[in-house]
Design a protein around this motif. Structure first.
Motif, PDB file in Angstrom:
ATOM      1  N   ARG A 156       2.956   6.684  -6.005  1.00 32.62           N
ATOM      2  CA  ARG A 156       2.905   5.990  -7.296  1.00 32.62           C
ATOM      3  C   ARG A 156       3.394   6.866  -8.450  1.00 32.62           C
ATOM      4  O   ARG A 156       4.047   6.390  -9.375  1.00 32.62           O
ATOM      5  CB  ARG A 156       1.471   5.533  -7.578  1.00 32.62           C
ATOM      6  CG  ARG A 156       1.351   4.607  -8.773  1.00 32.62           C
ATOM      7  CD  ARG A 156       0.005   3.917  -8.822  1.00 32.62           C
ATOM      8  NE  ARG A 156      -0.028   2.862  -9.813  1.00 32.62           N
ATOM      9  CZ  ARG A 156      -1.026   1.982  -9.929  1.00 32.62           C
ATOM     10  NH1 ARG A 156      -2.057   2.049  -9.096  1.00 32.62           N
ATOM     11  NH2 ARG A 156      -0.988   1.050 -10.844  1.00 32.62           N
TER      12      ARG A 156
ATOM     13  N   ILE B 160       1.868   2.929  -3.232  1.00 34.13           N
ATOM     14  CA  ILE B 160       0.749   3.587  -3.916  1.00 34.13           C
ATOM     15  C   ILE B 160       0.726   5.076  -3.580  1.00 34.13           C
ATOM     16  O   ILE B 160       0.359   5.911  -4.407  1.00 34.13           O
ATOM     17  CB  ILE B 160      -0.582   2.913  -3.538  1.00 34.13           C
ATOM     18  CG1 ILE B 160      -0.599   1.458  -4.019  1.00 34.13           C
ATOM     19  CG2 ILE B 160      -1.772   3.672  -4.119  1.00 34.13           C
ATOM     20  CD1 ILE B 160      -1.830   0.682  -3.600  1.00 34.13           C
TER      21      ILE B 160
ATOM     22  N   LEU C 216      -3.281   7.783  -3.178  1.00 39.84           N
ATOM     23  CA  LEU C 216      -4.192   6.998  -2.350  1.00 39.84           C
ATOM     24  C   LEU C 216      -5.336   7.899  -1.900  1.00 39.84           C
ATOM     25  O   LEU C 216      -5.199   8.702  -0.973  1.00 39.84           O
ATOM     26  CB  LEU C 216      -3.449   6.429  -1.139  1.00 39.84           C
ATOM     27  CG  LEU C 216      -4.216   5.463  -0.227  1.00 39.84           C
ATOM     28  CD1 LEU C 216      -4.672   4.240  -1.016  1.00 39.84           C
ATOM     29  CD2 LEU C 216      -3.358   5.052   0.952  1.00 39.84           C
TER      30      LEU C 216
ATOM     31  N   LEU D 200       2.750  -2.344  -9.807  1.00 39.14           N
ATOM     32  CA  LEU D 200       2.886  -0.898  -9.696  1.00 39.14           C
ATOM     33  C   LEU D 200       3.928  -0.338 -10.659  1.00 39.14           C
ATOM     34  O   LEU D 200       3.792   0.788 -11.142  1.00 39.14           O
ATOM     35  CB  LEU D 200       3.250  -0.517  -8.253  1.00 39.14           C
ATOM     36  CG  LEU D 200       2.156  -0.747  -7.206  1.00 39.14           C
ATOM     37  CD1 LEU D 200       2.700  -0.507  -5.813  1.00 39.14           C
ATOM     38  CD2 LEU D 200       0.959   0.155  -7.463  1.00 39.14           C
TER      39      LEU D 200
ATOM     40  N   GLU E  16       0.818  -1.209   0.000  1.00 36.34           N
ATOM     41  CA  GLU E  16       0.000   0.000   0.000  1.00 36.34           C
ATOM     42  C   GLU E  16       0.857   1.268   0.000  1.00 36.34           C
ATOM     43  O   GLU E  16       0.501   2.267  -0.631  1.00 36.34           O
ATOM     44  CB  GLU E  16      -0.941   0.014   1.218  1.00 36.34           C
ATOM     45  CG  GLU E  16      -2.022  -1.039   1.191  1.00 36.34           C
ATOM     46  CD  GLU E  16      -1.576  -2.372   1.778  1.00 36.34           C
ATOM     47  OE1 GLU E  16      -2.430  -3.222   2.019  1.00 36.34           O
ATOM     48  OE2 GLU E  16      -0.362  -2.548   1.986  1.00 36.34           O
TER      49      GLU E  16
END
Length: 423
Positions: free
Chosen positions: A167, A164, A248, A384, A161
């Protein structure tokens, strides 16, 4: 007052740093200033969270919050699963301890905390805490904004997570920064699992929730140091600047709860599947080697790992008389995940392990560095940043070692502290 055990932990800290240096891709470039700063930040964080006036009140509040979440989760679990989750029993129970079921008493906590974490992120509470830690790491440890934010996010989010959050900057990170992100991800734990660990350890360790939270926070600077030693940054490279925006995002509070629950479900399913397979594989190995008798007892993988990791446990500051049990827990974490290791630590009778060893093992086990996480890390990062998959594959086993010794370093730093600050 310092004791020989404190000096033992300091010696272990030096050995861990030396091992990382021995595996460095550039042994001529040792980050002396970072080493002093990272260990200093760890020590200051431990002192701030345990020794300053009022800190015990905060830790007690954290423990109370964890107990409250666990009790609320139990209500929801019992509503769905009834007596299987500890609700009113339809028969007389002769062994109350047998009612504890990992699937019903621990895994639902991950669902609830995952949803709460998403909600707190949407309300910007968790986001601002993360940004604060990111700013701290950026200023004190010389990280670029993107790396600092990813490291800070790892304290509260998961190892998949947290990327992200940055990202938009993943393609701008250097090889050293990607490795740093992997090591810190494997050396810390997610907020959703922290509460589960604390619930497992609460009966046998005072302030269990506080220790688990501190372990994840303090392991972040340790992971930075380990990563920078093993794969140093090239001069003039790195330092990707982030505007501290985030990929996020949630559309609303309800959206955060629903998506958080969905993400938590994926974590629960992954944990369940990995535990079933790895516990079965260990049982299979034990069946194959069970015919070998050593010291009047059948050889098992657990006994072998205990012997293998005894010196490692001793380096964190564990007394040699208890290093066998502690080494077994470290080996269990590496092969069977930290969940199994925490469950086994919670099963150790109070008289069989002293408070110091139990506390050091809490810090040493509190990280995702296990063989099962290798596949999760590669899969997640490949999604990712697919163009860097080969790069990730080339560093993953070194990152696993780095994540494993990160928590050992944290345990050694805690072991070097006077015992009075934890009382």
């Amino acid at each position: 007052m310092f004791s020989l055990l404190n000096l033992q932990s300091l010696f272990g800290l030096a050995v861990i740093v030396a091992l990382c240096w021995g595996l460095s891709e550039n042994r001529r470039s040792f980050p002396w200033r970072l080493a002093a700063g990272a260990i200093g930040v760890q020590a200051l964080l431990v002192l701030a969270l345990f020794a300053i006036p009022g800190s015990q009140v905060v830790l007690s509040a954290i423990t109370g919050a964890v107990d409250g979440v666990a009790a609320a989760t139990a209500k929801g679990t019992q509503f769905v699963f009834g007596y299987l989750a500890g609700g009113d029993q339809p028969y007389v129970v002769g062994n109350q301890g047998a009612l504890f079921t990992f699937a019903f008493n621990v895994l639902p906590l991950i669902l609830v905390i995952s949803a709460l974490s998403a909600l707190l992120w949407h309300w910007k509470i968790l986001k601002w805490i993360t940004l604060g830690f990111g700013f701290l790491f950026q200023r004190t440890m010389g990280l670029g904004g993107a790396s600092a934010l990813a490291v800070a996010a790892n304290i509260f989010l998961g190892m998949i997570e947290s990327p992200i959050v940055i990202r938009a900057y993943l393609d701008k990170l250097t090889r050293s920064e990607v490795f740093l992100m992997m090591v810190v991800g494997l050396g810390t734990v997610a907020g959703s699992t922290m509460v589960a660990y604390a619930a497992i350890l609460a009966p046998v360790l005072s302030n269990a929730a506080g220790h688990v939270l501190v372990a994840s926070i303090v392991s972040a600077p340790a992971g930075i140091l380990v990563a920078r030693i093993m794969i140093p940054e090239q001069p003039g490279q790195g330092g990707a600047v982030a505007d501290y925006g985030s990929a996020l995002k949630y559309d609303s509070a309800i959206d955060a709860i629903v998506k958080g629950t969905s993400d938590g479900l994926m974590v629960v399913m992954n944990i369940s599947a990995v535990l079933i397979v790895f516990v079965a594989l260990v049982a299979l190995v034990n069946l194959m080697i069970g015919g070998i008798v050593i010291a009047d007892a059948p050889l098992t993988l657990e006994r072998f790992l205990g012997w293998l990791f005894m010196p490692v446990a001793w380096l964190t500051g564990v007394e040699w008389s208890q290093a066998g049990k502690a080494g077994w827990l470290l080996g269990t974490k590496l092969t069977l995940t930290e969940f199994v290791a925490f469950i086994e630590l919670g099963k150790v009778p109070l008289e069989a392990m002293n408070e110091r060893t139990r506390m050091l093992m809490t810090y040493a086990l509190c990280g995702f560095a296990n063989i099962g996480s290798v596949g999760i890390t590669v899969t997640g990062l490949s999604v990712l940043m697919p163009e860097r998959r080969d790069e990730v594959l080339g560093m993953i086993w070194k990152a696993l070692f780095g994540g494993f010794v990160t928590t050992l370093m944290t345990a050694a730093v805690v072991g070097a502290m006077p015992a009075a600050i934890f009382s």
